[in-house]
Design an enzyme around this catalytic site. Structure first.
Site, mmCIF file in Angstrom:
data_model
loop_
_atom_site.group_PDB
_atom_site.id
_atom_site.type_symbol
_atom_site.label_atom_id
_atom_site.label_comp_id
_atom_site.label_asym_id
_atom_site.label_seq_id
_atom_site.Cartn_x
_atom_site.Cartn_y
_atom_site.Cartn_z
ATOM 1 N N ASP A 90 8.669 57.450 -29.561
ATOM 2 C CA ASP A 90 8.918 55.924 -28.685
ATOM 3 C C ASP A 90 8.069 55.054 -28.970
ATOM 4 O OD1 ASP A 90 7.245 57.221 -27.199
ATOM 5 O OD2 ASP A 90 8.376 57.158 -25.339
ATOM 6 N N GLU A 91 7.063 54.920 -29.713
ATOM 7 C CA GLU A 91 6.165 53.747 -29.817
ATOM 8 C C GLU A 91 5.692 53.524 -31.004
ATOM 9 O OE1 GLU A 91 2.382 54.395 -28.124
ATOM 10 O OE2 GLU A 91 2.550 56.610 -28.070
ATOM 11 N N ASP B 32 6.772 49.718 -27.155
ATOM 12 C CA ASP B 32 6.943 51.081 -26.617
ATOM 13 C C ASP B 32 8.337 51.188 -25.814
ATOM 14 O OD1 ASP B 32 6.187 53.316 -25.491
ATOM 15 O OD2 ASP B 32 4.741 52.870 -24.080
#
Lengths: 419, 371
Positions: free
Chosen positions: A114-115, A19
């Site tokens: 974003d992960e 993350d």
């Protein structure tokens, strides 16, 4: 419902959940180093309508969090620097991250911009034990992007995800197999992915506050109280992947079930020209994504929210499945005119497409080939957008409907998803 | 109002109103049938504002007047009464008492004042043979579009010329066209109107009840069409808008012709279609010299094929069709043989009856499917 069986040590699965730390803000800091360490809010101006897309750690200390109205954020933290989101920057960095991940292991699934989840089972001989592998990956990400990230390691994706959260910022955390329940027990139930405000309240009302409390109840009890969700919760409390998304395999391609776009006006409006232009713009955005995924929709739905927040959704099924902006717009406009209380000011509009179907094989007898001609024209427009950006071409009808897109974490085409 | 009618007469005429009254309406009076007693008849009227039916039967009228009663409930009840006379008396507050033998019922009606006025029938412009009209409807109505959005396709085009009567229907994928000779001396050059699908269904019902040589007096005003068969009058609102230029799509230059035995090809398609994709209903039809092969395959179900002999001379050709579209035509065609006329994979195919010449001209145009 599939609950993963426990397996022996040697075959034990190992997952990473990576993350990015305060992703949007960190990317903004790369472009403007002066922002570093300051309370920063990404999403728009403090006096604007709309919500916070991301907040820096400094801003979070004031209670600012994503999805909070910008005005509330401003009240909590008046000294914060408010910046507009730059989706194209985040996309670019998301792609960089994705490239690093794919160079690390083939089983990668971006869960949002974003992960990502990585299945690194069987990479021991290449990278050594999980912690070493994680540090290696951490370095590679940092070298490629100059951004910080946190990595959770566990035998299930669920625990890995919770781990990465606990590891923040810029850390790595490994829950060794067998210790999942003990690790989870002291955490609030809210930490479990899939438990939102409502489930939390329902669980609390039964006296269940910590994951440990939850683990004490058996499946049957939880199923009786929460149905399918309860069954998944029982598994989750033990640290198993269960329920919803966690039932699928990493890297398994699962297309979208629906595609939609919404827009909240910065000022409520009853101006028909502006409303129609906005509907045209939204139809274009939905059409574009439908074509990216190679889908045609059978059901088109309008979402209409008035100033008093009363909201209606109205759907129509079309005889001929479509992915064409013009046909979507025609349907949506008709739905709007059938359902709009004339003169009432509108706060939000949404266009939603679902019910995938093959592009119709039946040829038309009376057709003047409009459909085929638009198909070709829009394919050409898509090429131009691919090269020159989304605003390169648009329908004339939508020109007045242009608005800055809100930045959110599940944008069009996550890296690595099939287009 | 007070009158006595025979149960059989009342049931028969009431039945005609059932297809017209709306089952779910926001205007309650439209669920009712208007009863008017005068002279020696009682007249029944039902309407949904688009379509209206007015019919009557003999009655012994004790007191003239009018009132409305829920149409469905009245029929359901009267149907269960023993054969014999039914006595109806309208009471205060629009209640109606119904007496028959030892049965006694009171039913809540509504005032006739709120019942919509039906338009007056103008002078007839033609007399149309009812059975012929029903036959045109039977051979075209299946091609009417089910899509509400394609408004002008939700009915059929009726064209009266001094010597003929034509009906055309299409849903944009196929088109059915029938022309039959018919003396309409009263019609000027031609009369065209779009009849809604619902009205066509009711016309067929009127025709079923009529004697073979019965004729319908036909008239039209700006907004309505009127069909009067004996004492029964059907009024329908015309569909407005432009019906597509059907003549443009009727093929003119098809040179490839497969002659087929109708029952044979129909049975073959019916069986093969069991294995067609359920939604698209796509089958493939392969034309080779001397025979026609139909086949289907679906990922879930399996596959199927059949071959029938045919007088076909031409190049090998394989075309995809919606099986349902082909069957619709094959099921209503009376003749034993049909001709399947083609051009290529992407052009419309045409089906028509073949064999003994008939005065009728029946043409059915079907667009292929991409395969």
């Amino acid at each position: 419902m599939q609950v993963r069986q426990r397996v022996s040590w040697l075959e034990m699965k190992t997952f990473f959940h990576l993350d990015m730390d305060a992703f949007f803000v960190s990317v903004e800091e790369l472009f403007d180093p002066a922002l570093k360490g300051k309370p920063v809010v990404v999403g728009g101006r403090p006096n604007e309508r709309g919500v916070v897309s991301a907040a820096s750690y400094a801003a979070r200390r004031f209670g600012v969090h994503s999805a909070m109205p910008l005005r509330t954020a401003h009240k909590l933290c008046p000294q914060a620097i408010f910046v507009d989101g730059h989706m194209e920057r985040y996309q670019e960095y998301s792609h960089k991250v994705h490239d690093v991940l794919c160079g690390f292991t083939p089983l990668v699934e971006m869960a949002s911009i974003d992960e990502a989840y990585l299945d690194i089972t069987g990479t021991q001989r290449l990278y050594g034990p999980p912690l070493r592998a994680a540090h290696l990956l951490h370095e590679r990400i940092s070298a490629a992007t100059k951004l910080n990230c946190s990595i959770g390691i566990a035998a299930s994706r669920l625990v890995a995800k919770i781990c990465s959260d606990q590891a923040k910022p810029n850390g790595v955390l490994w829950v060794i197999p067998g210790r999942e329940a003990a690790f989870l027990a002291p955490l609030d139930v809210r930490r479990i992915p899939g438990v939102g405000k409502v489930s939390e309240k329902n669980l609390n009302s039964l006296g269940i506050r910590k994951v440990g409390d939850l683990a004490k109840f058996d499946e049957a009890f939880l199923e009786q109280h929460f149905g399918k969700l309860g069954l998944a919760l029982a598994g989750k409390a033990q640290g198993l992947d269960a329920g919803g998304w966690f039932d699928t395999e990493i890297g398994a391609e699962e297309g979208p079930k629906s595609i939609s776009h919404e827009h909240t006006f910065s000022e409520d409006t009853a101006d028909l020209a502006q409303i129609e232009a906005t509907l045209a713009k939204l139809s274009e955005m939905v059409g574009r994504r439908l074509r990216e995924h190679g889908l045609s929709a059978r059901t088109i739905q309008l979402k209409l929210r008035y100033t008093d927040f009363s909201t209606i959704t109205r759907a129509h099924s079309v005889a001929r499945p479509t992915s064409l902006d013009t046909e979507l717009f025609e349907e949506i406009r008709a739905l709007f005119h059938r359902n709009w209380k004339k003169g009432s000011t509108v706060r939000l509009l949404g266009v939603h497409a679902s019910g995938w179907s093959e592009e119709q094989a039946q040829l038309d007898l009376l057709d003047d080939h409009t459909h085929e001609r638009w198909q070709r024209a829009l394919a050409a427009a898509d090429h131009m957008r691919d090269r020159f950006g989304e605003s390169a071409v648009s329908l004339a009808a939508s020109l007045r409907g242009k608005f800055r897109e809100r930045t959110h974490e599940n944008p069009v085409g996550l890296p690595g998803k099939k287009k | 109002m007070e009158f006595t009618v025979s149960k059989a007469d009342l049931v028969r005429e009431l039945s005609l109103s059932q297809g017209v009254v709306e089952k779910k309406t926001t205007i309650p009076i439209l669920s009712n049938v208007l009863l008017e007693a005068s002279g020696d008849r009682v007249t029944l009227t039902a309407t949904d504002l688009e379509l209206g039916v007015r019919c009557s039967c003999k009655a012994t009228v004790k007191k003239e007047g009018a009132g409305t009663v829920p149409a469905r409930k009245l029929l359901d009840y009267v149907r269960l009464l023993p054969e014999g006379d039914v006595h109806m008396k309208f009471l205060e507050n629009h209640w109606v008492s119904i007496t028959c033998g030892r049965s006694k019922t009171r039913i809540a009606g509504m005032s006739r004042d709120s019942f919509p006025e039906l338009p007056k029938m103008p002078d007839p412009i033609a007399e149309i043979p009812v059975k012929a009209l029903a036959s045109l409807i039977a051979r075209t109505s299946f091609a009417i579009s089910m899509e509400e959005s394609r408004f002008t396709l939700s009915g059929a085009l009726l064209i009266l010329r001094p010597d003929s009567m034509t009906m055309v229907a299409t849903d944009g994928h196929r088109l059915a066209y029938v022309q039959t000779p018919c003396e309409n001396a009263g019609v000027g050059q031609q009369f065209r109107a779009l009849i809604p699908k619902k009205a066509m269904g009711e016309l067929v019902k009127l025709a079923e009840d009529a004697v073979p040589e019965a004729k319908a007096e036909f008239a039209g005003d700006d907004n309505h069409l009127f069909f009067k068969v004996g004492e029964r009058l059907l009024i329908t609102r015309k569909l407005t808008g432009n019906f597509p230029d059907y003549e443009r799509v009727l093929p003119k230059d098809h040179t490839l012709i497969a002659r087929l035995q109708k029952d044979e090809i129909r049975a073959a398609i019916e069986r093969v279609a069991q294995f067609a994709d359920e939604r698209s209903r796509a089958i493939r039809v392969q034309f080779t010299e001397g025979e026609v092969k139909v086949f289907s395959s679906s990922v879930e179900m399996g596959e199927s094929e059949e071959t029938v002999t045919s007088e076909y001379k031409g190049p090998d050709l394989e075309i995809g069709f919606n099986a349902q579209y082909l069957l619709d035509f094959l099921r209503v065609t009376a003749q034993d043989h049909i001709a399947f006329e083609l051009k290529d994979q992407k052009s419309a195919g045409e089906l028509r009856p073949a064999g003994d010449a008939t005065p009728d001209q029946y043409r059915y145009v079907v667009m292929p499917m991409r395969i």
